[in-house]
Write a protein that holds these residues in place. Structure first.
Motif, short mmCIF file in Angstrom:
data_model
loop_
_atom_site.label_atom_id
_atom_site.label_comp_id
_atom_site.label_asym_id
_atom_site.label_seq_id
_atom_site.Cartn_x
_atom_site.Cartn_y
_atom_site.Cartn_z
N GLY A 309 0.79 -1.23 0.00
CA GLY A 309 0.00 0.00 0.00
C GLY A 309 0.82 1.27 0.00
O GLY A 309 0.26 2.37 -0.12
N THR A 310 2.16 1.16 0.13
CA THR A 310 3.01 2.35 0.08
C THR A 310 2.88 3.01 -1.30
O THR A 310 2.89 2.34 -2.33
CB THR A 310 4.49 1.98 0.33
N GLU A 311 2.78 4.35 -1.31
CA GLU A 311 2.60 5.07 -2.58
C GLU A 311 3.86 5.02 -3.43
O GLU A 311 4.98 5.12 -2.93
CB GLU A 311 2.21 6.52 -2.31
N ILE A 312 3.65 4.84 -4.73
CA ILE A 312 4.74 4.79 -5.70
C ILE A 312 4.66 6.03 -6.58
O ILE A 312 3.60 6.33 -7.14
CB ILE A 312 4.64 3.53 -6.58
N TYR A 313 5.80 6.74 -6.72
CA TYR A 313 5.82 7.98 -7.50
C TYR A 313 6.75 7.84 -8.69
O TYR A 313 7.76 7.13 -8.64
CB TYR A 313 6.32 9.15 -6.63
N THR A 314 6.43 8.55 -9.75
CA THR A 314 7.35 8.60 -10.89
C THR A 314 8.56 9.43 -10.51
O THR A 314 8.42 10.46 -9.81
CB THR A 314 6.66 9.19 -12.12
N ILE A 315 9.74 9.03 -10.92
CA ILE A 315 10.96 9.70 -10.46
C ILE A 315 11.31 10.92 -11.31
O ILE A 315 12.22 11.67 -10.97
CB ILE A 315 12.15 8.72 -10.46
N VAL A 333 3.68 -0.05 -14.35
CA VAL A 333 3.61 1.18 -15.15
C VAL A 333 4.97 1.42 -15.76
O VAL A 333 6.00 1.25 -15.09
CB VAL A 333 3.21 2.39 -14.28
N GLN A 334 4.97 1.83 -17.04
CA GLN A 334 6.21 2.24 -17.68
C GLN A 334 6.08 3.71 -18.08
O GLN A 334 5.05 4.13 -18.60
CB GLN A 334 6.50 1.39 -18.93
N TYR A 346 15.56 8.08 -21.71
CA TYR A 346 15.38 7.46 -20.41
C TYR A 346 13.95 6.99 -20.25
O TYR A 346 13.01 7.65 -20.68
CB TYR A 346 15.71 8.45 -19.28
N SER A 347 13.81 5.82 -19.61
CA SER A 347 12.48 5.32 -19.26
C SER A 347 12.59 4.47 -18.00
O SER A 347 13.66 3.92 -17.70
CB SER A 347 11.88 4.49 -20.39
N THR A 348 11.50 4.36 -17.26
CA THR A 348 11.47 3.56 -16.04
C THR A 348 10.23 2.68 -16.02
O THR A 348 9.23 2.97 -16.68
CB THR A 348 11.47 4.45 -14.77
N LEU A 349 10.34 1.57 -15.24
CA LEU A 349 9.22 0.63 -15.12
C LEU A 349 9.04 0.30 -13.64
O LEU A 349 10.01 -0.05 -12.95
CB LEU A 349 9.50 -0.63 -15.93
N LEU A 387 11.90 -1.74 -9.57
CA LEU A 387 12.09 -0.56 -10.41
C LEU A 387 13.20 -0.81 -11.43
O LEU A 387 14.33 -1.13 -11.06
CB LEU A 387 12.46 0.65 -9.53
N GLU A 388 12.84 -0.70 -12.71
CA GLU A 388 13.80 -0.84 -13.79
C GLU A 388 14.03 0.51 -14.45
O GLU A 388 13.14 1.35 -14.51
CB GLU A 388 13.28 -1.82 -14.86
N MET A 389 15.25 0.68 -14.97
CA MET A 389 15.55 1.88 -15.75
C MET A 389 16.28 1.48 -17.02
O MET A 389 17.15 0.60 -16.99
CB MET A 389 16.41 2.86 -14.95
N LYS A 390 15.90 2.13 -18.12
CA LYS A 390 16.58 1.93 -19.39
C LYS A 390 17.14 3.27 -19.87
O LYS A 390 16.44 4.28 -19.82
CB LYS A 390 15.63 1.37 -20.44
N VAL A 391 18.38 3.22 -20.32
CA VAL A 391 19.01 4.38 -20.94
C VAL A 391 19.33 3.99 -22.37
O VAL A 391 20.04 3.00 -22.60
CB VAL A 391 20.29 4.79 -20.18
N ASN A 392 18.73 4.70 -23.30
CA ASN A 392 18.87 4.35 -24.71
C ASN A 392 18.40 2.92 -24.98
O ASN A 392 18.97 2.19 -25.80
CB ASN A 392 20.32 4.52 -25.18
N GLY A 393 17.36 2.53 -24.24
CA GLY A 393 16.76 1.21 -24.44
C GLY A 393 17.51 0.07 -23.79
O GLY A 393 17.14 -1.09 -23.97
#
Length: 403
Positions: A309-315, A333-334, A346-349, A387-393
């Motif tokens: 239940g902890t809130e998740i925020y976009t970074i 969410v991506q 940049y993208s995050t999941l 939490l995943e992060m992609k840089v240039n895919g």
């Protein structure tokens, strides 16, 4: 103040243009039904189910092989034990055979003593009978002539006593010889009984050896069967491993296709005007600890253990490019965050939310905006944010950009 018709026409044209632009943009970003993504997710789920099935078969094959190895090992231990027992019995039989031989030698020697004693007894008995016969002749009249030959009174008075002493002495010697012979017979009997006991023990040991040899033959058959079972289990395991490798390959391909599609979605929904400031915030206000780091055992992201239940925020600012359910990520969410000054994207999941995300595909989001809540849906064993992060895919550790 009156507005000219020409001005009205200009304003109407501008409004129409604006409306057309709005409709076009909305068409690009509205969360329409995404059959392609659904198809790819279904493909991934099918490949995962296939892999799970193959892994179950592999696990069973490994278990069968271990069981076969354990059975073979037990049989080998029994075989070695029986061989040890047979060797021990063989030594005992050999030792008994030597003892029986020695005992027979004692019996033979004792028989010689008995025979010698019997011969001595027979000789004494023969002599005794001759003397008794002679004495009988004396009693029948010869004794009168013998008495008349006495030269003094002592000889005359002791003549009868002398005859009695001779008879008594002969009887005593014969009785002693008989006793000695009887004692020797008893000794020989005891030796024969001891020998018989040894022979009985030897026969019992030989019977045990026969039984052990029979058991050894039975074990040889069982060990041969165990070897066949082990070979079959090994073949099954190898086949299952090959099938698992192929299934993993197909799953990786399906997952790569989905990742590629999600990256395409980033490009589709990513507005070229979005500039990534690299000012990344925290995805959670608080968390317990990082339970798994990026790259550990092939881990794709960073796991933040936190209460459900902890809130998740976009970074960072961006646009939502995926907001749905995945068999492994659960509800996720991506977000596409745009391009930095060097042209890097940049993208995050955010995965394992406890329920459907509160944002939708195509929705612009700001840094710190609520996306959903920590949960444990999908392939998860406890409440946490993956939490995943992609840089240039390309996947990279998000801890390189946030504390």
């Amino acid at each position: 103040m009156r507005i000219s018709r020409r001005f009205k026409r200009i304003v109407s044209a501008m409004l129409a243009t604006a409306l057309a632009f709005t409709m076009t943009f909305s068409t690009d970003v509205m969360p329409l039904a995404d059959s392609k993504q659904d198809q790819l997710k279904a493909e991934v789920s099918a490949k995962q189910a296939e892999l799970d099935k193959v892994n179950a078969a592999l696990k069973e094959a490994q278990s069968n092989k271990e069981n076969a190895k354990a059975i073979k090992s037990q049989l080998e231990e029994q075989k070695n034990l029986i061989l040890s027992q047979i060797s021990l019995l063989s030594d005992q039989i050999t030792d008994l055979q030597e003892q029986i031989y020695l005992k027979q030698t004692e019996i033979d020697d004792k028989q010689i003593e008995v025979d010698n004693k019997q011969a001595e007894y027979d000789q004494r008995w023969s002599d005794f009978k001759q003397r008794m016969g002679a004495m009988q002749m004396l009693n029948d009249g010869g004794s009168i002539a013998l008495l008349s030959s006495a030269t003094n009174l002592y000889q005359l008075l002791t003549f009868a006593q002398t005859l009695e002493q001779i008879s008594s002495k002969d009887q005593s010697i014969c009785q002693d010889l008989e006793n000695q012979r009887a004692d020797l017979e008893n000794q020989r009997t005891e030796l024969e009984n001891a020998k018989a006991e040894m022979e009985a023990t030897q026969a019992s040991l030989k019977e045990q050896t026969t039984q052990l040899n029979s058991k050894q033959d039975e074990l040889a058959v069982n060990i041969a069967q165990a070897n066949e079972d082990l070979d079959e289990a090994s073949a099954q395991q190898e086949a299952a491993e090959a099938a698992a490798a192929e299934a993993r390959k197909k799953l990786d391909e399906a997952t790569a296709a989905l990742d590629s599609y999600l990256e395409a979605q980033n490009k589709k929904y990513g507005n070229a005007s979005i500039t990534c400031s690299l000012d990344f915030g925290r995805p959670l206000a608080t968390f317990k600890y990082i339970s798994c780091y990026f790259g550990g055992g092939g881990h794709r992201g960073t796991d933040y253990a936190a209460p459900g239940g902890t809130e998740i925020y976009t970074i960072a600012d961006g646009v939502v490019t995926a907001a749905t359910y995945h068999y492994s990520w659960g509800y996720y969410v991506q977000v596409y965050h745009g391009t930095d000054s060097n042209g890097n994207t940049y993208s995050t999941l955010y995965a394992h939310m406890n329920s459907a995300p509160v944002v939708s595909v195509g929705q612009p989001v700001s840094k710190g905006q609520l996306l959903g809540y920590v949960g444990t849906t999908g392939n998860s064993t406890g409440n946490h944010l993956h939490l995943e992060m992609k840089v240039n895919g390309v996947l990279t550790s998000v801890t390189n950009y946030i504390s």
